[in-house]
Design a protein around this motif. Structure first.
Motif, PDB file in Angstrom:
ATOM      1  N   PRO A 161       0.812  -1.230   0.000  1.00 62.46           N
ATOM      2  CA  PRO A 161       0.000   0.000   0.000  1.00 62.46           C
ATOM      3  C   PRO A 161       0.845   1.280   0.000  1.00 62.46           C
ATOM      4  O   PRO A 161       0.317   2.359   0.268  1.00 62.46           O
ATOM      5  CB  PRO A 161      -0.806  -0.092   1.303  1.00 62.46           C
ATOM      6  N   VAL A 162       2.131   1.171  -0.291  1.00 63.66           N
ATOM      7  CA  VAL A 162       3.015   2.335  -0.135  1.00 63.66           C
ATOM      8  C   VAL A 162       2.625   3.495  -1.054  1.00 63.66           C
ATOM      9  O   VAL A 162       2.766   4.663  -0.685  1.00 63.66           O
ATOM     10  CB  VAL A 162       4.499   1.942  -0.332  1.00 63.66           C
ATOM     11  N   ASN A 163       2.125   3.187  -2.245  1.00 61.45           N
ATOM     12  CA  ASN A 163       1.760   4.288  -3.144  1.00 61.45           C
ATOM     13  C   ASN A 163       0.605   5.100  -2.583  1.00 61.45           C
ATOM     14  O   ASN A 163       0.603   6.335  -2.654  1.00 61.45           O
ATOM     15  CB  ASN A 163       1.405   3.749  -4.531  1.00 61.45           C
ATOM     16  N   THR A 164      -0.369   4.407  -2.015  1.00 60.80           N
ATOM     17  CA  THR A 164      -1.473   5.112  -1.365  1.00 60.80           C
ATOM     18  C   THR A 164      -0.941   5.996  -0.241  1.00 60.80           C
ATOM     19  O   THR A 164      -1.310   7.175  -0.119  1.00 60.80           O
ATOM     20  CB  THR A 164      -2.503   4.098  -0.804  1.00 60.80           C
ATOM     21  N   GLY A 165      -0.038   5.450   0.556  1.00 59.47           N
ATOM     22  CA  GLY A 165       0.513   6.204   1.684  1.00 59.47           C
ATOM     23  C   GLY A 165       1.297   7.425   1.237  1.00 59.47           C
ATOM     24  O   GLY A 165       1.067   8.541   1.712  1.00 59.47           O
TER      25      GLY A 165
END
Lengths: 83, 416
Positions: free
Chosen positions: B153-157
């Protein structure tokens, strides 16, 4: 007299390498008394940089240092005690 | 277990009214930025080439849709040590999409904007580098940023932090289908009251670790000629090439978008997802149900669809299923079908989102972007595949189809 020195230039060099540089901030200015937060560095940025300093200079700083030191000047003083 | 085919529909047309797209951001192997990509897609210019990110000589896959950038040119210095390549691409696309929408979440109320991205494995390239450091040099050589840079989920973060988007935040993992699922999820967030959602996928990872993981599917092409490596619907189809990139969309309720005078690119009119039956069961794959349910969700019939953006697996069995499905739903050669992803490779969680962007741009310009010229359609009795050159057409409604490895099927309808 310690045989190794750690200067503000060393610190800014490692901050740039380990945590990058906020484009709106001049790390080459007089930043000794500026809080890390105002320089754009959060605790993780500092953690990454301190880890690298420990590794490169063969020293061991306290686990709480990231939370304790607020400015580059304070961090330099802390490092100097361990060199 | 009473059924193995689960269904989720998008519930369009209820709640707070239609959800529309007001901004696009694109990062693709054949073009960085919406207009550069679109020019390449219409010109049939491919981004598929031999891998140069690392030496692929020891691997069965040598060809990919690689997208290289000069990170410093696009991103603030503070983000560079903490981001994988695909996160950098996502940040670039997010910035473009928000600017395109004329929206700045920092100026909006605290929880008025959120992010949903599709992902597959997260930051593999970053992760491989840190794991190499761990095992060759030791734990104190591992970056503290590994704690999240690898995470799916790093892109969302990262996008939500950079643009201060504190509303709903999530990540969906369903391989290719995720690129549609994320958009549908964001539509539900908008219907539930979030003013603005940024949604889609920018994905991919070209490093030895991820390549080894991807080859396990048995669906990657071992070809060495970039022009022949990914030939969906062709008799010579032998798998696909992996690529990196995707698209992010800004979504808002139509009424709110009109209120603020935003330019509206199109409406997300319908969506459905299904899951395939157990392999070997002999039961029909879930693709047709996904397509039919998405049309029903949009309250249209097959006759209303003007173009289909195909999943285009490039694997003979899967191409045959998709061609047969489209012929069954739309009638033989009943609707133009295209696969611009034949010019980019399959972008994991990013591919279907890029197809949605292409569909919206096609609606805008009245043109269907072509499938790569090298493709000779082996299912010409079943599908009318637009190949080699763009086809001008009056387009009102487009269907985007995506299948994710592991049994995921999703379909999404956009209209002007």
């Amino acid at each position: 007299m310690p045989t190794t020195t750690f200067t503000m230039d060393d610190l800014t060099r490692l901050l740039r390498e380990c945590a990058g540089e906020d484009d709106s901030i001049d790390l080459d200015g007089d930043i000794a008394g500026t809080e890390f937060e105002d320089l754009g560095y959060d605790s993780l940025a500092l953690f990454n940089t301190v880890n690298r300093i420990e590794r490169d200079y063969g020293i061991r700083l306290s686990d709480e240092i990231v939370a304790e030191v607020r400015t580059p000047g304070e961090l330099l003083a802390e490092i100097a005690e361990h060199l | 277990m009473t059924t193995s085919t689960r269904t989720v529909s998008g519930d369009a047309g209820t709640g707070s009214g239609p959800v529309v797209v007001t901004g696009l951001g694109v990062a693709a192997p054949n073009g960085l930025g919406v207009e550069e990509y679109w020019r390449a897609a219409l010109a049939g210019r491919s981004g598929i080439a031999p891998i140069t990110r690392f030496d692929p000589a020891g691997y069965s896959v040598r060809i990919a849709g690689q997208l290289d950038i000069e990170p410093k040119k696009h991103l603030p210095g503070r983000l560079l040590p903490q981001t994988d390549h695909m996160t950098r691409l996502a940040l670039i696309a997010a910035e473009e999409a928000l600017a395109d929408a004329g929206a700045d979440p920092k100026e909006m109320p605290a929880h008025a904007a959120g992010v949903v991205t599709a992902a597959s494995g997260g930051g593999f390239e970053f992760g491989q580098r840190e794991l190499e450091a761990l095992w060759s040099k030791g734990g104190n050589h591992v970056s503290a940023y590994q704690s999240f840079a690898w995470f799916y989920p790093v892109n969302t973060g990262q996008v939500s932090i950079r643009h201060d988007m504190r509303g709903p935040g999530s990540a969906l993992v369903a391989e290719q289908a995720g690129g549609l699922d994320a958009i549908s999820k964001a539509c539900r967030n908008v219907r539930a009251g979030t003013a603005l959602m940024l949604a889609g996928g920018v994905d991919g990872s070209l490093c030895p670790w991820s390549l080894v993981c991807m080859t396990k599917s048995g669906r990657l092409s071992n070809a060495t000629d970039p022009d022949r490596a990914y030939l969906p619907f062709d008799a010579a189809a032998s798998g696909h090439v992996p690529g990196e990139g995707g698209a992010l969309l800004v979504l808002e309720a139509r009424a709110a978008a009109r209120e603020r005078g935003a330019r509206i690119l199109g409406e997300i009119a319908g969506y459905a997802s299904t899951f395939d039956p157990r392999p070997g069961s002999g039961r029909e794959p879930g693709l047709r149900r996904a397509v039919e349910l998405a049309l029903a969700d949009a309250r249209i019939t097959a006759a209303d669809v003007d173009v289909v953006f195909a999943d285009a697996a490039g694997v003979p069995d899967l191409d045959r299923i998709e061609a047969a499905t489209l012929a069954a739903v739309f009638g033989p050669r009943g609707v133009p079908v295209t696969a611009p992803k034949s010019l980019t490779g399959r972008l994991l969680g990013g591919g279907a989102s890029l197809d949605v962007a292409s569909a919206l741009l096609g609606l805008r310009d009245g043109v269907i972007p072509p499938t790569a010229a090298a493709v000779h359609c082996a299912y010409a009795d079943e599908i009318d595949l637009v190949t080699g050159a763009p086809r001008e057409a009056r387009l009102g409604t487009a269907l985007i189809v995506a299948r994710g490895y592991g049994g995921f099927n999703s379909a999404l309808v956009v209209r002007r």
